[in-house]
Design an enzyme around this catalytic site. Structure first.
Site, PDB file in Angstrom:
ATOM      1  N   CYS A   1     -14.082 -16.148  25.728  1.00 33.28           N
ATOM      2  CA  CYS A   1     -12.615 -16.117  26.364  1.00 33.28           C
ATOM      3  C   CYS A   1     -12.275 -14.790  25.469  1.00 33.28           C
ATOM      4  O   CYS A   1     -12.512 -14.596  23.951  1.00 33.28           O
ATOM      5  CB  CYS A   1     -11.943 -17.318  25.857  1.00 33.28           C
TER       6      CYS A   1
ATOM      7  N   HIS B   1     -17.438 -24.795  27.070  1.00 36.44           N
ATOM      8  CA  HIS B   1     -18.076 -23.904  26.382  1.00 36.44           C
ATOM      9  C   HIS B   1     -18.894 -24.497  24.973  1.00 36.44           C
ATOM     10  O   HIS B   1     -18.650 -25.472  24.848  1.00 36.44           O
ATOM     11  CB  HIS B   1     -17.099 -22.673  25.628  1.00 36.44           C
TER      12      HIS B   1
ATOM     13  N   HIS C   1     -15.553 -27.238  32.699  1.00 40.65           N
ATOM     14  CA  HIS C   1     -15.866 -26.094  32.453  1.00 40.65           C
ATOM     15  C   HIS C   1     -16.091 -25.971  30.751  1.00 40.65           C
ATOM     16  O   HIS C   1     -15.088 -25.852  30.116  1.00 40.65           O
ATOM     17  CB  HIS C   1     -15.003 -25.153  32.766  1.00 40.65           C
TER      18      HIS C   1
ATOM     19  N   ARG D   1     -18.947 -13.512  36.241  1.00 44.41           N
ATOM     20  CA  ARG D   1     -17.769 -13.482  35.967  1.00 44.41           C
ATOM     21  C   ARG D   1     -17.355 -13.969  34.442  1.00 44.41           C
ATOM     22  O   ARG D   1     -17.143 -12.742  33.544  1.00 44.41           O
ATOM     23  CB  ARG D   1     -16.923 -14.150  36.936  1.00 44.41           C
ATOM     24  N   ASP D   2     -17.368 -15.034  34.086  1.00 40.21           N
ATOM     25  CA  ASP D   2     -17.009 -15.449  32.804  1.00 40.21           C
ATOM     26  C   ASP D   2     -18.016 -14.859  31.733  1.00 40.21           C
ATOM     27  O   ASP D   2     -17.722 -14.445  30.467  1.00 40.21           O
ATOM     28  CB  ASP D   2     -17.146 -16.949  32.477  1.00 40.21           C
TER      29      ASP D   2
ATOM     30  N   ASN E   1     -20.244 -20.021  27.635  1.00 47.14           N
ATOM     31  CA  ASN E   1     -20.438 -21.280  28.370  1.00 47.14           C
ATOM     32  C   ASN E   1     -21.551 -21.824  28.096  1.00 47.14           C
ATOM     33  O   ASN E   1     -22.540 -21.531  27.549  1.00 47.14           O
ATOM     34  CB  ASN E   1     -20.268 -20.717  29.938  1.00 47.14           C
TER      35      ASN E   1
HETATM   36 ZN    ZN Z   1     -14.867 -19.965  30.398  1.00 45.28          ZN
END
Ligand code: ZN
Length: 309
Positions: free
Chosen positions: A244, A213, A211, A16-17, A253
């Site tokens: 992002c 990065h 979370h 996803r990210d 990440n």
């Molecule tokens: Zn993220």
């Protein structure tokens, strides 16, 4: 400070990210192959799809195909991210293909405006209804707060604002809150204080997830700082994929393989097979046709036996 011990829960957010931030469309079949490899590494949690509008993020417009066809062993918690009530309605048409729903907002007004085109209050009001819907559907509700440690547009984000948002989201039903260092502004001293104070301000049954990065190379230092404060849940992305949409330059990440290598060396358990994980990252390198930046992917796992010869 005592040494962290025990189990660390890692959620793989690469599908996803990670994929979300890839400019070239990745073929659905290739995504499914990568997800299949990741799901067999022993990773306990995966965020695999997004119900953000397909015209906004075309890379994830194949959410339905990915969810319904992903080969994921039972016991692996499958998560989707939804931006609003419409996203939840779309997701619930595929109920049964996921276990957990993540909603998100930013802790800073300017990032929230740029990311979802709403004020924080508007977001919160909508997300409270979404969380209610998630609870009603019998799914696991969780929420993520972006720019929790600093905002690229506003600078400092007051802790009390992040804490108030977390409390509101928990009040609306979230059983896990993720705190995003969306653009890599957090430092380890801040992180230890942050998680210590956040833990003290939320009910003990609420899970707190970091979370991070690795935008400025401080991701794993921040993991260690969070571990010292008792945090045992982390999001990470294989190959250090991710970023992002706003602002430009917000890179990946923390790499799952670097995180796993570090915490295993510290004596913590994850249940993840590092060799298998590196195999998945090698495969995503081939798919994307470029080298990725995860250190352990380049160096390989530490082999103490061989090093001693
Ligand atoms: Zn993220």
């Amino acid at each position: 400070l005592s040494s962290p011990a025990g189990h660390v829960s890692i959620r793989e957010v690469g599908p996803r990210d990670g994929f979300q931030n890839e400019p070239e469309l990745i073929d659905t079949e290739e995504k499914l192959a990568l997800i299949r490899m990741l799901a067999r590494t022993g990773v306990p949690r995966m965020e695999i799809a997004s119900f953000v509008r397909g015209d906004v993020i075309p890379q994830l417009a194949d959410a339905a195909a990915v969810l319904t066809r992903a080969e994921i062993p039972s016991g692996v918690e499958r998560s989707v991210i939804v931006p609003n009530e419409r996203g939840l309605a779309d997701a619930l048409e595929l109920a049964g293909y996921f276990d957990d729903v993540n909603v998100f907002l930013s802790a800073s007004e300017s990032h929230n405006e740029r990311n979802v085109n709403r004020s924080i209050d508007q977001s919160l009001e909508a997300l409270e209804r979404v969380l209610e819907g998630v609870v009603g559907a019998g799914l696991r509700p969780r929420a993520s707060i972006s720019t929790a440690f600093g905002c690229p547009y506003e600078g400092e984000v007051p802790f009390r604002r992040v804490a108030a948002l977390a409390q509101a989201l928990v009040g609306a039903g979230a059983v896990e809150i993720g705190f995003g260092d969306t653009t890599g502004m957090a430092n380890p001293s801040q992180v230890t204080t942050f998680f210590t104070d956040m833990r003290a301000g939320l009910p003990p049954e609420v899970e707190l997830t970091a979370h991070f990065h690795n935008t400025r190379g401080q991701g794993l230092a921040n993991v260690y700082a969070a571990l010292l404060a008792g945090c045992r849940s982390f999001d990470a992305s294989f190959g250090e994929l991710g970023g992002c949409p706003v602002p430009a330059g917000a890179t990946g990440n923390i790499a799952t393989e670097d995180l796993v290598s570090m915490v295993h060396e510290m004596g913590l358990e994850t249940g993840i097979d590092l060799h298998a994980l590196i195999g998945a990252s090698r495969a995503v390198q081939r798919t994307l046709n470029r080298p990725l930046t995860a250190h352990t992917l380049v160096a390989g796992p530490i082999d103490w036996h061989r090093a001693a010869l």
